[in-house]
Scaffold this active site. Structure first.
Site, PDB file in Angstrom:
ATOM      1  N   LYS A 148       0.489  -0.916   0.224  1.00 58.84           N
ATOM      2  CA  LYS A 148       0.420   0.034   0.326  1.00 58.84           C
ATOM      3  C   LYS A 148       0.838   1.399   0.057  1.00 58.84           C
ATOM      4  O   LYS A 148       1.864   1.179   1.027  1.00 58.84           O
ATOM      5  CB  LYS A 148      -1.399  -0.163   1.692  1.00 58.84           C
ATOM      6  CG  LYS A 148      -0.308  -0.412   2.894  1.00 58.84           C
ATOM      7  CD  LYS A 148       1.227   0.729   3.240  1.00 58.84           C
ATOM      8  CE  LYS A 148       0.356   2.130   2.866  1.00 58.84           C
ATOM      9  NZ  LYS A 148       1.514   2.790   4.421  1.00 58.84           N
ATOM     10  N   ASP A 173       0.744   8.261   4.327  1.00 62.15           N
ATOM     11  CA  ASP A 173       1.540   7.096   4.020  1.00 62.15           C
ATOM     12  C   ASP A 173       1.054   6.059   5.372  1.00 62.15           C
ATOM     13  O   ASP A 173       0.450   4.973   5.127  1.00 62.15           O
ATOM     14  CB  ASP A 173       3.464   6.956   4.155  1.00 62.15           C
ATOM     15  CG  ASP A 173       3.475   5.156   4.499  1.00 62.15           C
ATOM     16  OD1 ASP A 173       3.553   4.754   3.331  1.00 62.15           O
ATOM     17  OD2 ASP A 173       3.812   4.920   5.150  1.00 62.15           O
TER      18      ASP A 173
HETATM   19  P1  NAP Z   1      11.659   1.714   2.242  1.00 62.48           P
HETATM   20  O1  NAP Z   1      12.353   1.348   4.036  1.00 62.48           O
HETATM   21  O2  NAP Z   1      12.579   2.918   2.175  1.00 62.48           O
HETATM   22  O3  NAP Z   1      12.411   0.366   1.354  1.00 62.48           O
HETATM   23  C1  NAP Z   1      12.012   1.234   0.093  1.00 62.48           C
HETATM   24  C2  NAP Z   1      12.718  -0.187  -0.901  1.00 62.48           C
HETATM   25  O4  NAP Z   1      12.119   0.204  -1.489  1.00 62.48           O
HETATM   26  C3  NAP Z   1      14.408   0.816  -0.387  1.00 62.48           C
HETATM   27  O5  NAP Z   1      14.744  -0.658   0.267  1.00 62.48           O
HETATM   28  C4  NAP Z   1      14.679   0.735  -2.052  1.00 62.48           C
HETATM   29  O6  NAP Z   1      15.449  -0.210  -1.963  1.00 62.48           O
HETATM   30  C5  NAP Z   1      13.857   0.775  -2.837  1.00 62.48           C
HETATM   31  N1  NAP Z   1      13.293   1.669  -3.309  1.00 62.48           N
HETATM   32  C6  NAP Z   1      13.382   2.947  -3.527  1.00 62.48           C
HETATM   33  N2  NAP Z   1      13.225   4.116  -4.057  1.00 62.48           N
HETATM   34  C7  NAP Z   1      13.368   3.399  -5.597  1.00 62.48           C
HETATM   35  C8  NAP Z   1      13.227   3.498  -6.282  1.00 62.48           C
HETATM   36  N3  NAP Z   1      12.872   5.099  -7.323  1.00 62.48           N
HETATM   37  N4  NAP Z   1      13.683   2.204  -7.484  1.00 62.48           N
HETATM   38  C9  NAP Z   1      13.637   1.437  -7.297  1.00 62.48           C
HETATM   39  N5  NAP Z   1      13.720   1.330  -5.725  1.00 62.48           N
HETATM   40  C10 NAP Z   1      13.790   1.671  -5.098  1.00 62.48           C
HETATM   41  O7  NAP Z   1      10.165   2.071   2.611  1.00 62.48           O
HETATM   42  P2  NAP Z   1       9.962   0.428   3.215  1.00 62.48           P
HETATM   43  O8  NAP Z   1       8.856   1.164   4.899  1.00 62.48           O
HETATM   44  O9  NAP Z   1       9.946  -0.828   2.905  1.00 62.48           O
HETATM   45  O10 NAP Z   1       7.711   1.209   2.476  1.00 62.48           O
HETATM   46  C11 NAP Z   1       7.916   0.578   1.516  1.00 62.48           C
HETATM   47  C12 NAP Z   1       6.493   0.901   0.688  1.00 62.48           C
HETATM   48  O11 NAP Z   1       5.776  -0.253   2.017  1.00 62.48           O
HETATM   49  C13 NAP Z   1       5.481   1.517   1.033  1.00 62.48           C
HETATM   50  O12 NAP Z   1       4.551   2.209   0.166  1.00 62.48           O
HETATM   51  C14 NAP Z   1       4.557   2.131   2.637  1.00 62.48           C
HETATM   52  O13 NAP Z   1       3.620   2.400   3.049  1.00 62.48           O
HETATM   53  C15 NAP Z   1       4.455   0.464   2.715  1.00 62.48           C
HETATM   54  N6  NAP Z   1       4.671   0.401   4.086  1.00 62.48           N
HETATM   55  C16 NAP Z   1       5.649   0.661   5.035  1.00 62.48           C
HETATM   56  C17 NAP Z   1       5.894   0.022   5.971  1.00 62.48           C
HETATM   57  C18 NAP Z   1       6.448   0.400   7.107  1.00 62.48           C
HETATM   58  O14 NAP Z   1       6.486  -0.027   8.458  1.00 62.48           O
HETATM   59  N7  NAP Z   1       7.628   0.990   6.727  1.00 62.48           N
HETATM   60  C19 NAP Z   1       4.355  -1.007   6.585  1.00 62.48           C
HETATM   61  C20 NAP Z   1       3.147  -0.621   5.548  1.00 62.48           C
HETATM   62  C21 NAP Z   1       3.424  -0.784   4.307  1.00 62.48           C
HETATM   63  P3  NAP Z   1      17.268   0.054  -2.769  1.00 62.48           P
HETATM   64  O15 NAP Z   1      17.414   1.462  -2.634  1.00 62.48           O
HETATM   65  O16 NAP Z   1      18.131  -1.031  -2.002  1.00 62.48           O
HETATM   66  O17 NAP Z   1      16.437  -0.512  -4.514  1.00 62.48           O
END
Ligand code: NAP
Length: 313
Positions: free
Chosen positions: A89, A167
């Protein structure tokens, strides 16, 4: 036989939830990861998505854990390569790109699933059942968390398309749209933008309910101390409170159930998402409910913009 899945975007949610959930499920086999920096021990890793699709035709499902803005290109490429797609999401950065992905999946005959993990919180189904036989008087969402604690270093959240406080706020809206028997629509919003950010740090929303019930939401990323993820409901026949993001249910101030797993705010949510995805793949289904994203888009369309002090992490 277990479905082979590639996880794309090895960041916080992939490591915290997707990897342990997949590893614990007999339905799933984590066959590859795709990430520019992240890897999972013992799993084949790629930094190039196209190469993974080319080299691993045996992987039927791609689960995208990227931030919303880059997600469309990955999803479209996966569908074009005949893979089923599971979307974290929010399912995309815009409504129209999500609609396009749905149409592409339909044409290609693959499954696509816009997941809403908060809908799978332990007490959401019970709250929905309780509300279904009552007349709503008011519904108040209070979603206040400390962005420094829950989103450290996530620069994308402050860039256009990263949603800012929406978010987490969209999680509340995913529950509201699940439990309300009738749809509401946004009537007013105030969005608070730090002067150095492209997305809001707080938001106040008001909705129109067809029976005149008062429906409001307050989202705030600046919360210190107690973290609050609560939906409070008054009806013609009692009150209900869903707290802790849907893990705790109280009716008329009496706690009915509380499901917490030490240190895991999403207990049970991701296993239920992956069970649903397995079912969709096996039955050729599509699940792309965009109603939470629709409310967020409306808030950006209608919301009055207020500039607040800069956000420094
Ligand atoms: P995050 O820790 O920043 O991780 C996102 C990953 O996506 C990064 O490790 C990065 O990996 C990759 N990425 C980032 N920008 C990119 C780009 N422009 N192109 C390609 N790859 C890219 O974020 P997250 O918290 O896991 O959140 C990701 C999604 O999950 C969001 O939509 C968020 O709403 C959802 N979510 C998060 C949580 C939470 O608690 N954090 C809970 C539920 C849902 P690389 O740089 O290694 O490629």
């Amino acid at each position: 036989m277990a479905l082979k899945v590639a996880l794309v975007g090895i960041g916080k949610i992939a490591i915290d939830q997707h990897v342990p959930t997949i590893n614990a499920s007999a339905d799933w086999d984590l066959a590859a990861t795709v990430s520019r920096h992240g890897t999972v021990e013992g799993v084949e890793s790629y930094s190039d998505f196209s190469a993974m699709l080319r080299d691993r035709p045996d992987i039927e499902v791609v689960s995208l854990c990227l931030p919303p803005v880059p997600r469309f290109d990955y999803a479209a490429e996966a569908i074009r390569a005949g893979r089923h797609v599971m979307l974290e999401k929010p399912p995309g950065a815009t409504l129209s790109e999500c609609r396009m992905l749905e149409a592409m999946a339909q044409d290609a005959g693959v499954s696509i699933y816009a997941t809403w993990h908060s809908r799978e919180a332990a007490q959401v189904a019970a709250a929905k059942a309780w509300l279904s036989t009552r007349r709503l008087r008011s519904l108040t969402v209070t979603w206040k968390e400390d962005v420094r604690r829950w989103h450290p270093g996530q620069v994308w959240i402050w860039k256009a398309g990263g949603l800012g406080v929406f978010d987490p706020g969209i999680n509340a809206l995913s529950i509201v749209t699940e439990i309300l028997p009738v749809p509401v629509h946004l009537s007013a919003a105030e969005l608070f933008f730090p002067e150095n950010c492209e997305t809001p740090i707080a938001a106040d929303l008001a909705f129109v309910h067809p029976d005149g019930a008062e429906v409001t939401a307050v989202f705030d990323f600046r919360q210190e101390g107690e973290q609050i993820w609560t939906i409070s409901i008054e009806t013609d026949d009692g009150s209900l409170e869903l707290a802790d993001g849907g893990a705790k249910l109280a009716i008329d101030d009496i706690v009915q159930a509380e499901v917490h797993e030490e240190g895991n705010p999403f207990a049970g949510e991701y296993p239920r998402l992956y069970a649903r995805m397995a079912k969709l793949v096996r039955t050729g289904g599509i699940d792309m409910d965009l109603s939470p994203l629709m409310h967020v888009a409306d808030a950006f369309l209608l919301g009055r913009r207020v500039t607040v002090e800069p956000f420094i992490e």
